[in-house]
Design a protein around this motif. Structure first.
Motif, PDB file in Angstrom:
ATOM      1  N   ASP A  11      -3.033   0.283  -0.236  1.00 61.42           N
ATOM      2  CA  ASP A  11      -4.228  -0.454   0.156  1.00 61.42           C
ATOM      3  C   ASP A  11      -5.335   0.000  -0.793  1.00 61.42           C
ATOM      4  N   GLY A  19       6.148  -1.185   4.773  1.00 56.86           N
ATOM      5  CA  GLY A  19       6.243  -2.627   4.524  1.00 56.86           C
ATOM      6  C   GLY A  19       5.899  -3.380   5.788  1.00 56.86           C
ATOM      7  N   GLY A  20       6.773  -4.290   6.173  1.00 59.03           N
ATOM      8  CA  GLY A  20       6.546  -5.064   7.388  1.00 59.03           C
ATOM      9  C   GLY A  20       6.653  -6.547   7.135  1.00 59.03           C
ATOM     10  N   LYS A  21       6.121  -7.318   8.080  1.00 60.61           N
ATOM     11  CA  LYS A  21       6.216  -8.780   8.008  1.00 60.61           C
ATOM     12  C   LYS A  21       5.549  -9.335   6.756  1.00 60.61           C
ATOM     13  N   GLU A  22       4.436  -8.746   6.376  1.00 57.12           N
ATOM     14  CA  GLU A  22       3.675  -9.213   5.211  1.00 57.12           C
ATOM     15  C   GLU A  22       4.202  -8.650   3.890  1.00 57.12           C
ATOM     16  N   LEU A  23       5.050  -7.629   3.947  1.00 55.29           N
ATOM     17  CA  LEU A  23       5.548  -6.985   2.736  1.00 55.29           C
ATOM     18  C   LEU A  23       7.029  -6.645   2.898  1.00 55.29           C
ATOM     19  N   ASP A  24       7.899  -7.530   2.436  1.00 59.42           N
ATOM     20  CA  ASP A  24       9.345  -7.315   2.477  1.00 59.42           C
ATOM     21  C   ASP A  24       9.722  -6.478   1.257  1.00 59.42           C
ATOM     22  N   HIS A  38       0.162  -2.057  -6.702  1.00 60.08           N
ATOM     23  CA  HIS A  38       1.613  -1.920  -6.674  1.00 60.08           C
ATOM     24  C   HIS A  38       1.965  -1.022  -7.857  1.00 60.08           C
ATOM     25  N   SER A  56      -6.464  -6.782  -2.997  1.00 60.52           N
ATOM     26  CA  SER A  56      -6.565  -5.760  -1.957  1.00 60.52           C
ATOM     27  C   SER A  56      -5.500  -4.668  -2.062  1.00 60.52           C
ATOM     28  N   GLN A  57      -4.630  -4.751  -3.072  1.00 59.27           N
ATOM     29  CA  GLN A  57      -3.536  -3.784  -3.179  1.00 59.27           C
ATOM     30  C   GLN A  57      -3.296  -3.333  -4.612  1.00 59.27           C
TER      31      GLN A  57
END
Length: 124
Positions: free
Chosen positions: A102, A37-42, A82, A79-80
Motif C-alpha cells: 500500500d 492478497g484477497g478478492k482484489e489481488l489474486d 509492486h 495506490s500500490q
C-alpha cells in the motif's frame, strides 16, 4: 535459514504496508507460496503475469548486450507498489519474491532492504 512459508510471513509482518507476498518460479509462472492478497489481488494471477514481465526484461537486456543481473523490478500504481526481487544464490535461480505494498503506508527503500534480508535467509 528459513522456509518459504516463514519467509512470506516475515515479508508480510516486517514490511510496513504489505498487502500480499508470493514466491514465484518464473520458468513456469507458478507461485510456490502466497500469503495475503484477497478478492482484489489474486496472487496466483499476479505471479503468472509478473513472470512475463521478468522474461521480457531479460530478453531486452540480452538484446541490448547488458551483462548485469536484475536485482528488482518496481511497478508503481496510483495506490500500490509492486516489487519483484529476483533471487540469487542457494537454489534461488529462476525464482522471485513478489510483494504488493500500500503506497500510503509503506516505505519503498525499507521494503527493498527487508526483501534483500529475507532473500538472504530463505532456504529453497
Amino acid at each position: 535459514m528459513v522456509n518459504v512459508e516463514t519467509s512470506l510471513k516475515e515479508a508480510m509482518t516486517s514490511i510496513e504496508g504489505s498487502v500480499g507476498a508470493a514466491l514465484v518460479d518464473y520458468t513456469s509462472g507458478m507461485a510456490l507460496g502466497t500469503l495475503g492478497g484477497g478478492k482484489e489481488l489474486d496472487l496466483t494471477v499476479a505471479a503468472a503475469g509478473n513472470t512475463d514481465v521478468i522474461r521480457a526484461k531479460a530478453r531486452t537486456m540480452e538484446m541490448l548486450g547488458i551483462k548485469e543481473d536484475i536485482e528488482d523490478v518496481l511497478i508503481t500504481l496510483g495506490s500500490q507498489y509492486h516489487l519483484i526481487r529476483l533471487l540469487k544464490g542457494r537454489g534461488g535461480n529462476g525464482l522471485f519474491l513478489y510483494i504488493v505494498l500500500d503506497k500510503a503506508k509503506s516505505n519503498l527503500a525499507m521494503a527493498r532492504h527487508q526483501l534483500k534480508r529475507i532473500e538472504a535467509d530463505l532456504e529453497i
